[in-house]
Scaffold this motif. Structure first.
Motif, mmCIF file in Angstrom:
data_model
loop_
_atom_site.group_PDB
_atom_site.id
_atom_site.type_symbol
_atom_site.label_atom_id
_atom_site.label_comp_id
_atom_site.label_asym_id
_atom_site.label_seq_id
_atom_site.Cartn_x
_atom_site.Cartn_y
_atom_site.Cartn_z
ATOM 1 N N ILE A 1 0.841 -1.204 0.000
ATOM 2 C CA ILE A 1 0.000 0.000 0.000
ATOM 3 C C ILE A 1 0.874 1.252 0.000
ATOM 4 O O ILE A 1 0.601 2.228 -0.708
ATOM 5 N N GLY A 2 1.952 1.231 0.787
ATOM 6 C CA GLY A 2 2.825 2.405 0.874
ATOM 7 C C GLY A 2 3.422 2.765 -0.471
ATOM 8 O O GLY A 2 3.417 3.943 -0.875
ATOM 9 N N ARG A 3 3.912 1.770 -1.202
ATOM 10 C CA ARG A 3 4.530 2.068 -2.506
ATOM 11 C C ARG A 3 3.482 2.521 -3.519
ATOM 12 O O ARG A 3 3.753 3.363 -4.366
ATOM 13 N N GLN A 4 2.275 1.970 -3.419
ATOM 14 C CA GLN A 4 1.219 2.436 -4.333
ATOM 15 C C GLN A 4 0.762 3.849 -3.970
ATOM 16 O O GLN A 4 0.358 4.622 -4.839
ATOM 17 N N THR A 5 0.841 4.184 -2.684
ATOM 18 C CA THR A 5 0.562 5.570 -2.284
ATOM 19 C C THR A 5 1.607 6.499 -2.892
ATOM 20 O O THR A 5 1.287 7.599 -3.365
ATOM 21 N N VAL B 1 -1.593 8.226 5.948
ATOM 22 C CA VAL B 1 -1.985 6.935 5.389
ATOM 23 C C VAL B 1 -1.523 5.848 6.351
ATOM 24 O O VAL B 1 -0.322 5.667 6.567
ATOM 25 N N ALA B 2 -2.488 5.164 6.967
ATOM 26 C CA ALA B 2 -2.175 4.108 7.930
ATOM 27 C C ALA B 2 -2.065 2.796 7.166
ATOM 28 O O ALA B 2 -3.070 2.169 6.842
ATOM 29 N N ALA B 3 -0.818 2.411 6.839
ATOM 30 C CA ALA B 3 -0.605 1.205 6.014
ATOM 31 C C ALA B 3 0.528 0.349 6.547
ATOM 32 O O ALA B 3 1.238 -0.310 5.793
ATOM 33 N N MET B 4 0.737 0.402 7.873
ATOM 34 C CA MET B 4 1.602 -0.617 8.467
ATOM 35 C C MET B 4 0.831 -1.919 8.440
ATOM 36 O O MET B 4 -0.390 -1.939 8.332
#
Ligand code: NDP
Ligand code: MG
Length: 390
Positions: free
Chosen positions: A12-16, A94-97
């Protein structure tokens, strides 16, 4: 708009990062957080030039330090993550841990009144009431990024209309249609091979056991204030209908699109505006041709039933469900458990737990720690919850 990404090096982080990079005139990354992926973080710093980054692993942070330009401040440790969130001017966080570990910074972002783009479903399962309360106190808002919940959010409208049912779609995962005998010997590699989505390992295993849908039922319960018996799950292998809402008159509204997480990620950043997502493929209905739906096989994949049971008991039970599942998935990925052991472990740890109310964060942390200890001590063979998934 300023963006902070928790779990920046993940799926998710990289797509963000892709979403932000596609709109450099309107979106800017201020801060990035991850655990210990030094190479991944160094690449993101080069691409996005954030003001600050934090790696929660101290050794990794020291190694990153020498690789980033002077314009980016590097910090180490979870306490620095929280401090950064508290000091940050209004932003979208963005909470994506991955997993329960994201709870502290998610609560901090909510308390501070940041806009919260929530992918990290485990925190909502374990502490939905606390997070909702923190968002209310902080005066910010929470926008779902999980594709199903983004779909429901869109179909509900604003303000949300009274609904009769929320219907969450599931691809069914890599083992759809399999029986328990066939599942007994699956290897991690097969379980990690999701037919539609490329996600982090934890979420991918949850998709194979259907626990992901169980967690999503509980997530929807908190996000949309929905009673559990008004949340259904339907298997839809094409993954084009991302979820639906049924209204009192029987009408159903759905959100459709090609499966691409950048769409719900971006919408949470820009809502109520809708911008282009240049990289995402467009849906051509005639090219898809046929959309199919079927009931989940709850006997073979007890994840949804287990989550419903935990949610119905309430209090600490969902905390325990989530913690037991996180440990079970880790042990499966480490080769210490078989695939079917995952749901057996969760069932047993849940059955052995006496639920208590969770009013404070400490209650949740204690229930989580106890369940993790029980899950680490669990071994296949004994137990009462076994295949009594009702
Ligand atoms: P990944 O495993 O790909 O990424 C996890 C991220 O969290 C990494 O950046 C990792 O850092 C970071 N992280 C893990 N532990 C810590 C820690 N202790 N301190 C700081 N950072 C930590 O996961 P996904 O991106 O797939 O999923 C993230 C969340 O989003 C999960 O809750 C998942 O359920 C949810 N989600 C994901 C979807 C998807 O398509 N991927 C869809 C819907 C929801 P590092 O790399 O340094 O270890
Ligand atoms: Mg989902």
């Amino acid at each position: 708009m300023n963006v902070v990404v928790l779990g920046a090096t993940g799926s998710i982080g990289r797509q963000t990062a892709d979403v932000v990079a596609a709109h450099p005139d309107r979106l800017r990354v201020r801060g990035l957080v991850a655990h210990r992926d030094v190479d991944g973080m160094a690449a993101l710093v080069e691409r996005l030039a954030p003001a600050w980054v934090v790696l929660t692993d101290r050794d990794a942070a020291a190694r990153l330090q020498v690789r980033v330009p002077a314009g980016t401040v590097v910090d180490a440790g979870m306490d620095r993550v929280i401090a950064r969130i508290q000091d940050e001017p209004p932003a979208t966080v963005v909470a994506a841990m991955s997993g329960f570990v994201g709870l502290g910074p998610t609560l901090a972002a909510a308390e501070r009144g940041h806009r919260l783009g929530l992918a990290n479903k485990e925190t909502m399962v374990a502490a939905g009431g606390l997070i909702r309360e923190a968002v209310r106190r902080g005066g910010g808002r929470l926008l779902p990024m999980d594709s199903e919940h983004s779909a429901i959010f869109q179909a509900l409208g604003e303000p949300a209309r009274p609904f009769r049912r929320l219907i969450i779609t599931a691809t069914g995962g890599p083992f759809r249609g399999w029986d328990r005998a066939r599942l007994a010997h699956v290897e991690a590699a097969a379980a990690l091979n999701h037919p539609v989505w490329r996600m982090g390992r934890k979420n991918t295993i949850d998709s194979a056991t259907l626990m992901n849908k169980g967690l999503e039922v509980l997530e929807a319960h908190w996000l949309f204030d929905a009673p559990l018996d008004q949340i259904d799950v339907v298997v839809h292998p094409e993954a084009v209908v991302h979820s639906l809402v049924e209204y009192p008159d029987g009408a159903m509204l759905a959100q459709l699109g090609m499966p691409d997480m950048r769409v719900p990620i971006q919408l949470a950043l820009t809502w109520p505006e809708r911008w282009e997502v240049p990289q995402a493929p467009r849906l051509t209905l005639a090219a898809v041709g046929r959309l199919t739906f079927e009931e989940p096989d709850h006997d073979v994949f007890p994840g949804v039933a287990l989550a419903r049971r935990a949610g119905t008991v309430g209090g600490s039970a969902p905390v325990v469900l989530n913690a037991a599942n996180e440990v079970a998935v880790e042990r499966f990925l480490a080769g210490a458990l078989r695939f079917l052991d995952i749901s057996d472990l969760v069932a047993d740890v849940l059955a052995a737990h006496t639920a208590a109310p969770v009013e404070r964060l400490d209650d949740i942390l204690a229930a989580d720690a106890d369940a993790r200890a029980a899950a680490r001590a669990w071994s296949p063979g004994g137990g009462e919850g076994r295949r009594r998934h009702g």
